[in-house]
Motif scaffolding. Sequence first.
Motif, mmCIF file in Angstrom:
data_model
loop_
_atom_site.group_PDB
_atom_site.id
_atom_site.type_symbol
_atom_site.label_atom_id
_atom_site.label_comp_id
_atom_site.label_asym_id
_atom_site.label_seq_id
_atom_site.Cartn_x
_atom_site.Cartn_y
_atom_site.Cartn_z
ATOM 1 N N LEU A 143 0.821 -1.245 -0.086
ATOM 2 C CA LEU A 143 -0.099 -0.040 0.051
ATOM 3 C C LEU A 143 1.002 1.079 -0.071
ATOM 4 O O LEU A 143 0.585 2.276 -0.637
ATOM 5 C CB LEU A 143 -0.822 -0.022 1.262
ATOM 6 C CG LEU A 143 -2.063 -1.140 1.231
ATOM 7 C CD1 LEU A 143 -2.796 -1.247 2.604
ATOM 8 C CD2 LEU A 143 -3.021 -0.668 0.005
ATOM 9 N N ASN A 144 1.888 1.139 0.814
ATOM 10 C CA ASN A 144 2.813 2.263 0.680
ATOM 11 C C ASN A 144 3.377 2.482 -0.608
ATOM 12 O O ASN A 144 3.682 3.692 -1.368
ATOM 13 C CB ASN A 144 4.030 2.158 1.735
ATOM 14 C CG ASN A 144 3.636 2.403 3.168
ATOM 15 O OD1 ASN A 144 2.711 3.329 3.212
ATOM 16 N ND2 ASN A 144 4.468 1.804 3.931
ATOM 17 N N ALA A 147 0.851 4.233 -2.694
ATOM 18 C CA ALA A 147 0.715 5.671 -2.491
ATOM 19 C C ALA A 147 1.788 6.389 -3.330
ATOM 20 O O ALA A 147 1.626 7.353 -3.768
ATOM 21 C CB ALA A 147 0.747 5.942 -1.100
ATOM 22 N N ASN A 171 -9.704 -4.016 2.061
ATOM 23 C CA ASN A 171 -9.061 -3.146 2.883
ATOM 24 C C ASN A 171 -9.396 -1.713 2.548
ATOM 25 O O ASN A 171 -9.273 -1.474 1.441
ATOM 26 C CB ASN A 171 -7.438 -3.434 2.551
ATOM 27 C CG ASN A 171 -6.480 -2.376 3.277
ATOM 28 O OD1 ASN A 171 -6.321 -1.455 2.833
ATOM 29 N ND2 ASN A 171 -5.722 -3.083 4.307
ATOM 30 N N GLN A 173 -7.762 1.097 3.208
ATOM 31 C CA GLN A 173 -6.752 1.806 2.480
ATOM 32 C C GLN A 173 -6.622 1.785 0.884
ATOM 33 O O GLN A 173 -6.415 2.340 -0.010
ATOM 34 C CB GLN A 173 -5.314 1.800 3.141
ATOM 35 C CG GLN A 173 -4.449 2.716 2.694
ATOM 36 C CD GLN A 173 -2.763 2.468 3.389
ATOM 37 O OE1 GLN A 173 -2.955 1.875 4.400
ATOM 38 N NE2 GLN A 173 -2.103 3.260 2.861
ATOM 39 N N LEU A 176 -9.482 3.069 -0.853
ATOM 40 C CA LEU A 176 -9.059 4.713 -0.881
ATOM 41 C C LEU A 176 -8.125 5.093 -2.018
ATOM 42 O O LEU A 176 -8.348 5.656 -2.863
ATOM 43 C CB LEU A 176 -8.683 4.946 0.363
ATOM 44 C CG LEU A 176 -8.453 6.629 0.577
ATOM 45 C CD1 LEU A 176 -9.693 7.501 0.378
ATOM 46 C CD2 LEU A 176 -7.822 6.970 1.804
ATOM 47 N N LEU A 177 -6.835 4.056 -1.950
ATOM 48 C CA LEU A 177 -5.938 4.288 -2.987
ATOM 49 C C LEU A 177 -6.610 4.016 -4.390
ATOM 50 O O LEU A 177 -6.196 4.594 -5.202
ATOM 51 C CB LEU A 177 -4.611 3.533 -2.591
ATOM 52 C CG LEU A 177 -3.927 4.070 -1.853
ATOM 53 C CD1 LEU A 177 -3.024 3.009 -1.022
ATOM 54 C CD2 LEU A 177 -2.935 5.302 -2.064
ATOM 55 N N ASN A 205 -14.704 4.061 8.733
ATOM 56 C CA ASN A 205 -13.576 4.779 7.880
ATOM 57 C C ASN A 205 -14.069 6.216 7.341
ATOM 58 O O ASN A 205 -14.983 6.306 6.331
ATOM 59 C CB ASN A 205 -12.926 3.855 6.958
ATOM 60 C CG ASN A 205 -11.645 4.701 6.478
ATOM 61 O OD1 ASN A 205 -11.767 5.998 6.012
ATOM 62 N ND2 ASN A 205 -10.444 4.031 6.480
ATOM 63 N N ASP A 207 -12.520 8.489 5.912
ATOM 64 C CA ASP A 207 -11.712 9.068 4.463
ATOM 65 C C ASP A 207 -12.375 8.293 3.349
ATOM 66 O O ASP A 207 -12.396 9.075 2.382
ATOM 67 C CB ASP A 207 -10.371 8.314 4.594
ATOM 68 C CG ASP A 207 -9.568 8.889 5.838
ATOM 69 O OD1 ASP A 207 -9.782 10.067 6.206
ATOM 70 O OD2 ASP A 207 -8.668 8.204 5.995
#
Length: 693
Positions: A143-144, A147, A171, A173, A176-177, A205, A207
Amino acid sequence: MPVEQRLDAIAQLIAQGRPDKAAQLASEARANFPLAVEPARLHGVALFSMGRLDEAVVALREASALEPRSVETLCNLGSVLLARNDVHAALTVMQSARLIAPGHAAVLNGLGNALRAAGDARAARDTYEAAARAAPEFLGAWLNLAAAELALGQPAQCERIARMVLKQTPNAQAYLLLAQSLAAQHLLDEAADACREGERVSPGNPDLPYQLGQIADELKQPGLAAEAHARALQIDPNLSGALAQLVFIRRQLCDWRDLDRLSGRLREAVAAGASDVAPFGFLAEPATAAEQRVCAMQFAAAVGRRIDPLAARPQFRHAQRAPDAPLRIGFASNGFGNHPTGLLTVAFFEALSARGVDLQLFATAASDGSPVQQRLQAAAGAWHVLVDLPAAGMAERIAASELDILVDLRVWGGGNISEALALRPAPIQVNWLAYPGTSGADWIDYVIADHQVLPARLCQYFSEQVAWLPRCFQPSDPGRAVGQPPVRTECGLPASGAVYVCFNNSYKLDARSLERMFAILRGVPDAVLWLLAGPERSDANLRAQAAASGVDPDRLVFMAKLPHADYLARYRHADLFLDTATYNAHTTASDAIWAGCPVLTSAGETFASRVASSLNHHLGMTELNVADDAAFVEFALRVGRERSVRDALHARLAVLRGQGSLFDMDGFAADFMALLQAMAHRHRTGQAAAPID
């Protein structure tokens, strides 16, 4: 209790979200086992979870001294140092950890975080990739990496990784990504679907609904956007970015349910330090110039922090030029087309070009092929397209043009160029025209204004130095023909009676402005108020407000958005433009005056509330700049009741429009270039930016 059991209990408390109890037990364990590394490490982790960063650093350094080769301790220490914004120390710690365990996935991920914070974007991306390859099950590293790819302008790569993660496990995140990467590829409907699916699997969440609200806004679906931001606020009442968006969208929809309370909360959030309140929307709030400055400075500071990590900040070196060298001037905007900014500036740019100015235009929106854009391209010495470039890429393109001055025509009004300008691609950077307020940004040196719109007493609320034009700061296009409109009845107007007009965007129609408009209608029974049709239910909401104020809702007439020439001709049916109070008519006021319709306004104490008064002042019709709401209503009543008053106003406007400086673009170009020459001279002679009058 054996030490192992104590350590298990401490770890469980941290995992359960009870770090205070964990820290207490860890402190006791350290006293009982002073040479054991794990009590000290867990003590540091518990303190970190409590936000006690300095104490956590001490505990983790003590743990590392007990066992210098503990990569777990070093990873924890690196995380705390990053949270404390001690980037150099974090990078040193993680590089040490990598020497001990070069292939350790957690070490590589932590090093990637440190590199990201240090601004080495590509090295961060490569290190995240190494972490993910070392431990394919390590979803955090993937995930990093996603991003990082997105921040480096590779949304398709981000999408690929996010989808790969989602195949393994739902997930928040990753959703979101995925949404952000799809939005960056202009696949907005798919991005919205990704947010909805993310909300379904992770309803707690905030976001995801916030991102959906942003996407819905781009899709021109304000009702959906408002609902999404409201859900985000329900989850996290402190999410001030969602609050700001909800308030601004409610204003667009003329939906004033609970709006005063929400607006009050928004101003309180800004006063408390919120850095995610968009300054453009905040201009529509009943806030002071001081509050606007605080909002802009906090937002700009957040942008500055955001661009550092993944932008690989270029260090542009600007060549020193001789004091008399010709200027290279750049203007940046997302409105270089059939857009208010393009309509205002095209004749001015043509006048600059006729003077031989080396004019560089930087477009941050896709081409629309309009006649206005064709004129802009013809006037430009060079036309640069910055669409979809990341901040560093935009900045590099601007810097390659070797400008003396770059003028940002939009600032916080849209265009996504502020992050690029924060990298300082031009030696002098200027705020002008479309954003009527201070940027609050340390990368903007000057704001261009005039003494009516920005009197000296308001300069304290601007972060920029003020450069004053001797004329109205706003240009216009005097080459536009004002044609004949259809007859009144075909425009939805009654065959007779006074016509008051306000073609401002719906978010400017605040309660104060509408109350004085309704008071005027109550005093002139045969008059109508002609408004621009707004989004979704905004027109119905305005009619409901009229009914509640004792005005027949049918006396509000709505005009759909029209091609510019058709819209301009409609002003021939209008007797008086009724300006909005908090956020004036800007381009629309200039349009009305050019088309022969006088604009009634009352100047406030912010830039946004003084633009129409500047136009009237420089036109020479200061009688249209009244002192307060009571005078506003009284003047408008006289115009509506007395045909002779209306006729005299229109005749006076027709004469003055052709005599003064307001529509003299050659003179405007001369005065504007004189300001830019003064800015450049100060810079070239080693002087700091200072007011220019």
